[in-house]
Scaffold this active site. Structure first.
Site, PDB file in Angstrom:
ATOM      1  N   LYS A   1       0.847  -1.194   0.000  1.00 29.96           N
ATOM      2  CA  LYS A   1       0.000   0.000   0.000  1.00 29.96           C
ATOM      3  C   LYS A   1       0.875   1.233   0.000  1.00 29.96           C
ATOM      4  O   LYS A   1       2.007   1.204   0.493  1.00 29.96           O
ATOM      5  CB  LYS A   1      -0.871  -0.002   1.268  1.00 29.96           C
TER       6      LYS A   1
ATOM      7  N   GLY B   1     -21.359   6.371   2.017  1.00 32.54           N
ATOM      8  CA  GLY B   1     -20.204   6.840   1.231  1.00 32.54           C
ATOM      9  C   GLY B   1     -20.539   6.681  -0.242  1.00 32.54           C
ATOM     10  O   GLY B   1     -20.544   5.583  -0.768  1.00 32.54           O
TER      11      GLY B   1
ATOM     12  N   VAL C   1     -16.619   4.306  -5.607  1.00 30.00           N
ATOM     13  CA  VAL C   1     -17.191   2.958  -5.540  1.00 30.00           C
ATOM     14  C   VAL C   1     -18.660   3.032  -5.123  1.00 30.00           C
ATOM     15  O   VAL C   1     -19.536   2.445  -5.769  1.00 30.00           O
ATOM     16  CB  VAL C   1     -16.425   2.060  -4.547  1.00 30.00           C
TER      17      VAL C   1
ATOM     18  N   GLY D   1     -18.938   7.824  -2.923  1.00 30.58           N
ATOM     19  CA  GLY D   1     -17.787   8.253  -3.722  1.00 30.58           C
ATOM     20  C   GLY D   1     -17.710   7.438  -5.005  1.00 30.58           C
ATOM     21  O   GLY D   1     -18.724   7.035  -5.567  1.00 30.58           O
TER      22      GLY D   1
HETATM   23  P1  NAI Z   1     -13.831   8.037  -2.529  1.00 32.10           P
HETATM   24  O1  NAI Z   1     -12.927   8.972  -1.826  1.00 32.10           O
HETATM   25  O2  NAI Z   1     -14.137   8.253  -3.967  1.00 32.10           O
HETATM   26  O3  NAI Z   1     -15.236   7.941  -1.755  1.00 32.10           O
HETATM   27  C1  NAI Z   1     -15.381   7.936  -0.385  1.00 32.10           C
HETATM   28  C2  NAI Z   1     -16.668   8.712  -0.091  1.00 32.10           C
HETATM   29  O4  NAI Z   1     -16.988   8.541   1.289  1.00 32.10           O
HETATM   30  C3  NAI Z   1     -16.538  10.214  -0.349  1.00 32.10           C
HETATM   31  O5  NAI Z   1     -17.627  10.659  -1.148  1.00 32.10           O
HETATM   32  C4  NAI Z   1     -16.553  10.807   1.061  1.00 32.10           C
HETATM   33  O6  NAI Z   1     -17.144  12.116   1.102  1.00 32.10           O
HETATM   34  C5  NAI Z   1     -17.407   9.795   1.800  1.00 32.10           C
HETATM   35  N1  NAI Z   1     -17.220   9.767   3.249  1.00 32.10           N
HETATM   36  C6  NAI Z   1     -16.075   9.913   3.988  1.00 32.10           C
HETATM   37  N2  NAI Z   1     -16.348   9.788   5.305  1.00 32.10           N
HETATM   38  C7  NAI Z   1     -17.671   9.510   5.407  1.00 32.10           C
HETATM   39  C8  NAI Z   1     -18.553   9.272   6.496  1.00 32.10           C
HETATM   40  N3  NAI Z   1     -18.121   9.263   7.762  1.00 32.10           N
HETATM   41  N4  NAI Z   1     -19.860   9.026   6.229  1.00 32.10           N
HETATM   42  C9  NAI Z   1     -20.333   9.028   4.966  1.00 32.10           C
HETATM   43  N5  NAI Z   1     -19.545   9.273   3.888  1.00 32.10           N
HETATM   44  C10 NAI Z   1     -18.235   9.509   4.102  1.00 32.10           C
HETATM   45  O7  NAI Z   1     -13.217   6.571  -2.285  1.00 32.10           O
HETATM   46  P2  NAI Z   1     -13.533   5.229  -3.051  1.00 32.10           P
HETATM   47  O8  NAI Z   1     -12.497   4.989  -4.069  1.00 32.10           O
HETATM   48  O9  NAI Z   1     -14.976   5.183  -3.438  1.00 32.10           O
HETATM   49  O10 NAI Z   1     -13.267   4.154  -1.886  1.00 32.10           O
HETATM   50  C11 NAI Z   1     -14.198   3.964  -0.830  1.00 32.10           C
HETATM   51  C12 NAI Z   1     -13.668   2.868   0.100  1.00 32.10           C
HETATM   52  O11 NAI Z   1     -13.497   1.661  -0.615  1.00 32.10           O
HETATM   53  C13 NAI Z   1     -12.307   3.173   0.743  1.00 32.10           C
HETATM   54  O12 NAI Z   1     -12.253   2.593   2.028  1.00 32.10           O
HETATM   55  C14 NAI Z   1     -11.326   2.453  -0.170  1.00 32.10           C
HETATM   56  O13 NAI Z   1     -10.119   2.132   0.484  1.00 32.10           O
HETATM   57  C15 NAI Z   1     -12.135   1.227  -0.505  1.00 32.10           C
HETATM   58  N6  NAI Z   1     -11.746   0.579  -1.749  1.00 32.10           N
HETATM   59  C16 NAI Z   1     -11.781   1.274  -2.921  1.00 32.10           C
HETATM   60  C17 NAI Z   1     -11.430   0.647  -4.096  1.00 32.10           C
HETATM   61  C18 NAI Z   1     -11.534   1.340  -5.416  1.00 32.10           C
HETATM   62  O14 NAI Z   1     -11.527   0.638  -6.460  1.00 32.10           O
HETATM   63  N7  NAI Z   1     -11.667   2.661  -5.472  1.00 32.10           N
HETATM   64  C19 NAI Z   1     -10.977  -0.751  -4.106  1.00 32.10           C
HETATM   65  C20 NAI Z   1     -11.072  -1.410  -2.817  1.00 32.10           C
HETATM   66  C21 NAI Z   1     -11.406  -0.740  -1.679  1.00 32.10           C
END
Ligand code: NAI
Length: 323
Positions: free
Chosen positions: A53, A154, A158, A156
């Protein structure tokens, strides 16, 4: 920071997280925990990869101007280069495929570029969807999502894709994000928007944590009102004891490192000799549903938690590789 947890099954792979931390110790803890989870994730998915990581440490609330961001990404590229191919990077929270293109100017050990397998998030979302279906099969007797009440926490990259997939599959969605701009997506999908602090105790069939980790612990588990949990967030358990607490509460938890492997499964296709092809990526990602069934079957048969079953599966695959 770059952490290489294991190369027993192949070079380590894991995203680069750019995030605000209170101090360097918190960032070290995060990078070590996340790199270990990547080892288990790759092994459970049967990939010829290890776990690693990257973390780029910002101060809480800090965001970088474009020139400074570019410099930081090039510094990170030097760190990746320094471990000589034992670590390959990709997108994670806070980084994008445009950032990967900058890192690629300083090291070849970059995946998930727009010219290769691209953004892993839609594939991670697909893997979470098939995991939710497998959990529903176990919890409700069938994988169908029509009318299933699902809370996505969340929205975001994903979570946003997942919300679209689940809506298309007929689920009844409740969604939350700390970013009020994400509400537009909720409205577009006809999903009910709730406050983030209510989201973990939403009355639903399935909870899908798709924000950050450590969301399942003593503060949240007693308040849960879901039957199953399957989501994208890495390291959802505040500690390993949480797996037993969830089981005692009758909540079926799909280990995060099994459910969220879609992104690295897709990247692994890019690393195959024949190169990337979506026709090979999709069935490989959908096979995550079979891994979830296998883990849940094994947990039930042995009377252990899904966490213990998934870790045993990973260890069984790591031991011969390390020998
Ligand atoms: P991202 O940063 O695009 O989305 C995260 C979202 O969660 C954001 O919209 C943020 O505002 C929101 N957020 C943060 N704290 C929050 C809370 N307390 N309550 C509600 N919403 C909250 O990240 P992404 O890429 O979508 O990843 C999300 C999770 O999935 C992370 O833990 C990441 O490590 C994990 N992950 C992502 C992968 C990927 O392909 N992007 C692959 C495997 C795991």
């Amino acid at each position: 920071m770059v952490a290489v947890h294991s190369t027993a099954r192949g070079p380590s792979l894991g995203g680069c997280r750019m995030w605000g931390y209170d101090d360097a110790r918190a960032a070290v803890r995060d990078v070590l925990r996340l790199s270990q989870a990547m080892t288990y994730k790759a092994a459970c998915a049967g990939l010829p990869q290890g776990g690693g990581k990257g973390v780029i440490v910002l101060s809480p609330g800090e965001s970088l101007a474009p020139a400074a961001r570019r410099d930081v990404l090039l510094d990170f590229a030097e760190t990746v280069e320094a471990v000589g191919g034992r670590y390959r990077t990709a997108e994670d929270v806070g980084t994008s495929d445009a950032d990967m293109a900058i890192i690629a100017q300083g090291t070849p050990h970059v995946t998930g570029l727009a010219s290769g397998s691209g953004d892993p998030s839609p594939w991670t979302a697909l893997g979470v969807q098939v995991s939710i279906e497998a959990a529903c099969e176990r919890a409700f007797g069938g994988p169908g999502l029509i009318g299933r009440r699902i809370a996505v926490v969340g929205l975001g990259r994903v979570g946003g894709h997942l919300a679209r997939l689940l809506t298309a599959a007929g689920a009844d969605l409740v969604v939350a994000d700390i970013d009020p701009d994400r509400r537009a997506l909720a409205e577009e999908l006809g999903a009910r928007w709730i406050a983030p602090d209510e989201a973990m105790r939403a009355d639903c069939d399935v909870l899908a944590p798709c924000a950050l980790g450590a969301v399942l612990g003593p503060a949240t588990i007693p308040e849960l009102r879901c039957r199953a949990i399957a989501g994208a967030a890495n390291n959802q358990l505040a500690s390993d004891d949480a797996a037993a607490q969830l089981a005692r509460r009758g909540v079926l938890w799909v280990p995060d490192f099994v459910a969220n492997a879609g992104g690295i499964v897709n990247i692994a296709v890019e690393l195959e000799p024949a190169g990337y092809a979506v026709e090979r990526a999709e069935p490989a990602v959908r096979a995550i549903g079979d891994t979830v069934r296998r883990v849940l079957d094994d947990a039930e048969a042995r009377g252990v938690t899904p966490l213990a079953a998934a870790m045993d599966l990973a260890r069984a695959r790591l031991a011969p590789a390390a020998a």
